[in-house]
Write an enzyme that holds these catalytic residues in place. Structure first.
Site, PDB file in Angstrom:
ATOM      1  N   GLU A  37     -26.261  -9.472  38.399  1.00 27.93           N
ATOM      2  CA  GLU A  37     -27.593  -9.602  38.952  1.00 27.93           C
ATOM      3  C   GLU A  37     -27.375 -10.021  40.405  1.00 27.93           C
ATOM      4  OE1 GLU A  37     -30.035 -12.925  37.767  1.00 27.93           O
ATOM      5  OE2 GLU A  37     -31.850 -11.983  38.552  1.00 27.93           O
ATOM      6  N   ARG A 262     -16.584 -16.758  28.389  1.00 23.17           N
ATOM      7  CA  ARG A 262     -16.555 -16.801  29.852  1.00 23.17           C
ATOM      8  C   ARG A 262     -15.467 -17.730  30.334  1.00 23.17           C
ATOM      9  NH1 ARG A 262     -22.161 -18.205  31.471  1.00 23.17           N
ATOM     10  NH2 ARG A 262     -21.288 -17.892  33.529  1.00 23.17           N
ATOM     11  N   LYS A 272     -23.671 -19.949  38.699  1.00 22.82           N
ATOM     12  CA  LYS A 272     -24.350 -19.477  39.904  1.00 22.82           C
ATOM     13  C   LYS A 272     -25.416 -20.454  40.357  1.00 22.82           C
ATOM     14  CE  LYS A 272     -24.405 -14.549  39.743  1.00 22.82           C
ATOM     15  NZ  LYS A 272     -25.280 -13.362  39.664  1.00 22.82           N
TER      16      LYS A 272
END
Length: 560
Positions: A37, A262, A272
């Site tokens: 994104e 992850r 983020k």
RNA sequence: UGGGGGAUAGUUUAGCGGUAAAACUCCCGGCUCUGACCCGGGCAUCCUUGGUUCGAAUCCAGGUCCCCCAGCCA
């Protein structure tokens, strides 16, 4: 070796699945995608995903797409779209196709009407807070919305008006009609479309409604013919919804979602949200601050792409949550740089050294190797003279046991130079040692004494005659805890106040003045460094990429 | 206390019924014109309990602990 990148398959569970699908003929050719994104810069956690997705495509002779998951215009920006492409390329990957979820908005919309027509979706007027209350809890089922039984005609009319922009934000949504009592919260009539009067980086003001991730992702995968949609563990509970959409729509292909754990690394944070805060609040100088775990920051710090790829390979891919030791990243960087980085001498904290028996005004060139293990790296000349500078840490007036370096009466070797012996010290008014008075052995030119005597240490130095003043930035971990925020919950409280130390009076050998930005060099006995774009020819600036292993620091208890 | 996942050295992984492997870290030692590199050596009740089996980290059952999900974020 760092540059031998493994290509054999079946090294992790995802590759096992791909291999099995290929072997069984379930897919003819593998197609993956990396779907960021554009709401921030890519970090090393994304690098893991990029290496996985693009790596698999390459290894199995398939294809991989870069697809921007741009379904939320209020958070996304063109700057991020550009930075992401730059970083993926720098990491060493080239996408076979570049797409945007927004390219599919029209198709996605048509499919939404299809869901309405088949009784699988409805427009809900319930306000957000009420909808939350109706959703139930983890242990209690939710309640059906009073708007759940609207007719197809009414739903279609309302949905088209939503698209036309007739309603303000938050007043209506399109919801999937699944099961408000499902144990999986994601299946309790999830929102498919929301009204957002916001300008999109690519579609501008064409749309007043935007699809959610859950609705857009699987269909985008299907449109692109993605065979293996690889994402992180937190999307696991979304898979049933991913499958539900695909099963209820006339999509052109049937992708499958697989999840892996992850990446987490000690002493930093790969979120983020947090990284955005660090940039926004000015805690760091920007997304490419060398302390940032972003690809841009890591690059600026001097880490080559191959080291990042090798790190990802060493970390592996699995389904168990884990936190990788930062030391593994550092070790990987050293392993990558050691065989290739040219050696140079740089004195970070200069201490003047005068050779009393060396003729005043005289200098002489000495030959230094550019790499100890690789003759092909060539040699260079360094200037020797009466006045030199050595590292402050390489001298102790009252040395402890096992201190091999300079101290009164002690002889050491100046690298590629001569043996010198410290005869006395000069102190300033405060009692601080400001100069070392030494003598040298002319017979030891080049570094070896004809009588075969040994010295315990070899130290680096620069000549007062031609050393160049430079700024050196020493980077340390951004956080002072291996698990930032784990204790008090406040990540910012664990910021390391000493994450960067700027040395403005370093002295480097002349060959360093022309160092190219981003090119790695080893400052002998200290670490790997690279020129920073902030520097100029007159005043170069160097970033410490990673320090050398320092067993003396461990013995002496001093921080590296 | 619903649903979904996960547990192998300090860390991250391998192992896919045949007697625990690698890398990093750490410790000890060697080498050395970088206290680097390099080279030796050391470091595992495979979460637990029971079962199946000649044989289990691997298969089965129960338990424990950890992670994710109640955004109109992704």
């Amino acid at each position: 070796m760092a540059d031998t990148e493994t290509t054999e398959a079946g090294r992790d569970f995802v590759r096992d699945i791909v291999q099995a699908d290929l072997d069984a003929g379930r897919v003819q050719s593998v197609v993956t995608r990396f779907p960021p994104e554009p709401n921030g810069y890519l970090h090393i956690g994304h690098a893991k995903s990029i290496c996985l997705n693009f790596g698999i495509a390459t290894e199995f002779g398939g294809r991989s797409h870069l697809r921007f998951d741009d379904t939320n215009p209020v958070k996304e920006e063109q700057e991020f779209i550009d930075a992401i492409q730059r970083d993926v390329n720098w990491l060493g990957f080239q996408w076979d196709a570049l797409h945007h979820a927004s390219d599919y908005f029209e198709q996605l919309y048509e499919w939404a009407e299809h869901l309405i027509r088949t009784g699988h979706a409805y427009v809900d007027d319930t306000p957000p807070d009420q909808m939350r209350a109706q959703r139930g809890t983890l242990t209690e089922p939710g309640q059906n919305s009073p708007f759940r039984m609207r007719s197809v005609e009414e739903n279609l009319d309302l949905f088209r008006r939503m698209r036309a922009g007739e309603y303000p934000n938050g007043t209506r949504v399109l919801r999937a009609k699944i099961d408000m009592a499902s144990g999986n919260m994601n299946l309790r009539d999830p929102v498919l479309y929301r009204i957002l009067h916001a300008s999109h980086p690519r579609t501008g003001d064409a749309w007043k409604i935007y699809p959610t991730y859950d609705y857009a992702h699987g269909q985008s995968d299907a449109i692109e013919g993605i065979t293996h949609s690889i994402c992180t563990l937190e999307f696991e509970a979304h898979r049933p919804l991913y499958d539900w959409c695909l099963d209820n729509l006339p999509v052109p292909s049937r992708p499958r979602q697989y999840e892996f754990a992850r990446l987490n690394i000690t002493y930093t944070v790969l979120s983020k949200r947090v990284l955005t805060t660090l940039v926004r609040d000015g805690v760091v100088s920007g997304w490419d601050d060398p302390r940032m775990p972003t690809i841009a920051g890591i690059r600026r710090r001097g880490v080559p792409a191959v080291a990042l790829r090798e790190f990802v390979k060493r970390v592996g891919v699995a389904r168990a949550n884990s936190i990788v030791d930062m030391a593994l990243l550092d070790a990987t960087i050293r392993d990558t740089l050691n065989p290739v980085a040219p050696r140079r001498m740089a004195v970070l904290r200069p201490l003047k050294l005068v050779i009393e028996n060396y003729p005043e005004g005289q200098t002489e060139p000495l030959t230094a190797r550019n790499h100890p293990d690789n003759p092909e790296a060539g040699e260079r000349q360094v200037t020797f003279g009466r006045e030199l500078y050595v590292e402050r840490d390489d001298f102790m007036e009252n040395p402890p046991k096992k201190f091999y370096r300079l101290s009164p009466g002690k002889e050491v070797r100046l690298r590629y130079g001569f043996f010198v012996t410290c005869q006395s010290v000069v102190k300033d008014a405060a009692g601080e040692v400001v100069e070392l008075r030494c003598t040298y052995d002319p017979a030891s030119r080049g570094g070896n004494a004809p009588d075969g005597r040994k010295v315990q240490a070899t130290i680096h130095w620069v000549s007062a005659a031609d050393a160049v003043r430079a700024e050196v930035r020493l980077y340390n971990p951004l956080f002072n805890r291996p698990d930032p925020g784990a204790e008090g919950g406040d990540v910012m409280a664990d910021l390391n106040p000493d994450s960067v130390e700027v040395l403005r009076d370093a002295l480097v050998e002349p060959a360093l003045a022309s160092a190219m930005v981003g090119e790695a060099v080893q400052f002998e006995r200290q670490g790997y460094f690279c020129a920073d774009p902030d520097g100029t020819a007159e005043r170069p600036v160097f970033n410490r990429t990673v320090g050398l292993r320092d067993s003396w620091a461990k013995v002496s208890g001093k921080p590296g």
